[in-house]
Design an enzyme around this catalytic site. Structure first.
Site, PDB file in Angstrom:
ATOM      1  N   SER A 175       0.806  -1.331   0.119  1.00 24.56           N
ATOM      2  CA  SER A 175       0.075   0.061  -0.081  1.00 24.56           C
ATOM      3  C   SER A 175       0.784   1.218  -0.043  1.00 24.56           C
ATOM      4  CB  SER A 175      -1.011   0.092   1.199  1.00 24.56           C
ATOM      5  OG  SER A 175      -0.253   0.021   2.353  1.00 24.56           O
ATOM      6  N   HIS A 203      -5.364  -2.777  -3.283  1.00 26.11           N
ATOM      7  CA  HIS A 203      -4.810  -1.467  -4.168  1.00 26.11           C
ATOM      8  C   HIS A 203      -4.740  -2.234  -5.660  1.00 26.11           C
ATOM      9  CE1 HIS A 203      -3.967   1.429  -1.122  1.00 26.11           C
ATOM     10  NE2 HIS A 203      -3.714   0.283  -0.391  1.00 26.11           N
ATOM     11  N   LYS A 235     -11.636   1.668  -2.701  1.00 29.10           N
ATOM     12  CA  LYS A 235     -10.385   2.507  -3.338  1.00 29.10           C
ATOM     13  C   LYS A 235     -10.769   2.335  -4.876  1.00 29.10           C
ATOM     14  CE  LYS A 235      -7.619   1.500   0.274  1.00 29.10           C
ATOM     15  NZ  LYS A 235      -7.001   0.575   1.362  1.00 29.10           N
TER      16      LYS A 235
HETATM   17  C1  LIG Z   1      -6.858   0.443   2.546  1.00 32.64           C
HETATM   18  C2  LIG Z   1      -6.419  -1.139   3.007  1.00 32.64           C
HETATM   19  C3  LIG Z   1      -7.167  -1.990   3.642  1.00 32.64           C
HETATM   20  C4  LIG Z   1      -8.298  -1.501   4.674  1.00 32.64           C
HETATM   21  O1  LIG Z   1      -9.474  -1.191   3.746  1.00 32.64           O
HETATM   22  P1  LIG Z   1     -10.775  -0.458   4.302  1.00 32.64           P
HETATM   23  O2  LIG Z   1     -11.858  -0.744   3.445  1.00 32.64           O
HETATM   24  O3  LIG Z   1     -10.327   0.975   3.985  1.00 32.64           O
HETATM   25  O4  LIG Z   1     -10.804  -0.682   5.715  1.00 32.64           O
HETATM   26  C5  LIG Z   1      -6.649  -3.062   4.123  1.00 32.64           C
HETATM   27  N1  LIG Z   1      -5.422  -3.811   3.301  1.00 32.64           N
HETATM   28  C6  LIG Z   1      -4.814  -2.711   2.689  1.00 32.64           C
HETATM   29  C7  LIG Z   1      -3.506  -3.158   2.025  1.00 32.64           C
HETATM   30  C8  LIG Z   1      -5.187  -1.321   2.390  1.00 32.64           C
HETATM   31  O5  LIG Z   1      -4.432  -0.515   1.773  1.00 32.64           O
END
Ligand SMILES: *Cc1c(COP(=O)(O)O)cnc(C)c1O
Length: 383
Positions: A175, A203, A235
């Protein structure tokens, strides 16, 4: 109370204090913060769907049909036709038998690791895994071993010396770094040692692979059980929520045992309707992924010409690693004076000494936006 103040002051002195911006506008290339209009390069809305009219309309129609609240957990009476249809569409998209919705990616990770392991089981984590995976294994009280970043050989020898290896967990796209985990090799290692691989594709989902199916597709590897996929919907899909995909028995086990699934209110059904609309766009509009690839290439060429050292990332996450928290804060402030928003990412989100500008791109960016970013970086005295 005094202790809290001291702690906050210490954080400020170390340049680690975090503050929130108050946005007046939707996500997009340009956002409004107070009176300022800023060109934003730090959203995870990679495909530019968070404010897409069809997604917004689906959300509205979902609210007209189902109201706003789910009213209960999925297992009581909160599981709607909208949730059910979305699960089927997600499973079909990623090529899994089943998919299960969670309210967030954080909760999905806690739920899976907690349902599949206990204190007798060993869990192996890439050292740069997301906080939610780290917390998941902690909460499960599993025996955790963190292996050096993407070091498959080292992981292999660690596995050889461990009783009851149960899970290997990894970000599929890291991330904060944007590089890609060797999922094929990790899956083979997991198989060999009787463990399961869990890939967190927060991602990659929607972004990577010809069809946007994510990192497995990008690597030319189908999602084959016992591998587990976690994808997020807040995302690239621009909405909210998450899902876990895998075989029938995995999903049924999660429904029976995952505490973050059982003991929480279901997502609003209208959110599921909005995700269904954005999934359709993500599947059909390949130009969004092509645009991202073009923007990333354009940025990397330009940044290299300015003398920046880039990380080996081909994804829309393009960090400039500057070292100290102070350096990354001051670079972020410099960009802000040029009307550009890139937040500084500092420990403990990233390891000590690797604070950075985490630059991300979205299909709503134009090449000229990247030029403006490069122009501002060229005067930042950080190359
Ligand atoms: C953003 C993220 C999460 C969490 O996801 P949310 O739906 O925002 O709680 C989990 N793992 C990674 C690698 C992330 O970047």
């Amino acid at each position: 109370m005094k202790n809290l103040e001291d702690g906050l002051n210490r954080r400020r002195a170390e340049n680690l204090y975090r503050e929130r911006l108050v946005l007046e506008s939707p996500q997009g290339a340009e956002i409004h913060v107070g009176e300022e209009t800023l060109l934003s390069f730090c959203s995870n809305d990679y495909l530019g769907l968070a404010n897409h009219p069809r997604v917004v309309a689906a959300f509205r129609e979902g609210a007209d049909r189902y109201g706003v609240g789910a009213g209960a957990s999925h297992l009581v009476n909160g599981h709607s036709r909208a949730h059910h249809a979305l699960e089927e569409e997600l499973a079909d998209f990623v090529g899994a038998q089943r998919a299960l919705l969670f309210s967030t990616g954080y909760m999905a990770n806690l739920g899976v690791v907690g349902a599949l392991t206990d204190r007798h089981d060993a869990v192996f984590e890439d050292r740069l895994n997301h906080a939610s995976l780290i917390d998941a294994a902690r909460l499960a009280r599993a025996k955790v071993t963190r292996f050096p970043h993407v070091d498959v050989d080292r992981l292999g020898s660690l596995l050889t010396h461990t009783a009851r290896p149960r899970l290997i967990t990894t970000d599929a796209v890291f991330s904060m770094d944007g590089d890609i985990a060797p999922l094929v090799e990790l899956a083979a290692l997991a198989d060999k040692h009787g463990a399961r691989l869990m890939a967190d594709d927060a991602h990659g989902f929607g972004v990577l692979g010809q069809g946007g199916r994510g990192t497995f597709e990008h690597l030319g590897a189908p999602l084959v059980p016992p591998a587990i996929l976690m994808g997020t919907l807040g995302k690239a899909l621009g909405v909210f929520g998450a899902f876990v995909a895998g075989e029938e028995a995995l999903i049924e086990t999660l429904i029976q045992r995952a505490r973050t699934y059982i003991y929480t209110t279901a997502l609003p059904p209208a959110v599921a309707e909005a995700v269904r609309a954005s999934l359709k766009l993500a599947r059909e509009e390949h130009w969004r992924r092509e645009r991202l690839r073009m923007l990333v290439e354009h940025f990397r060429d330009g940044a290299r010409n300015l003398g920046f050292v880039l990380t080996p990332s081909s994804t829309p996450i393009q960090p400039l690693i500057l070292g100290s928290a102070e350096a990354s804060l001051s670079a972020s402030r410099h960009l802000r004076t040029h009307g550009i928003l890139v937040t500084a990412i500092r420990p403990p989100t990233v390891p000590e000494g690797s604070a950075r500008l985490r630059i991300t791109f979205s299909a709503t960016h134009e090449a000229s936006h990247v030029d403006r970013l490069l122009e501002a970086l060229s005067t930042a005295k950080i190359a």
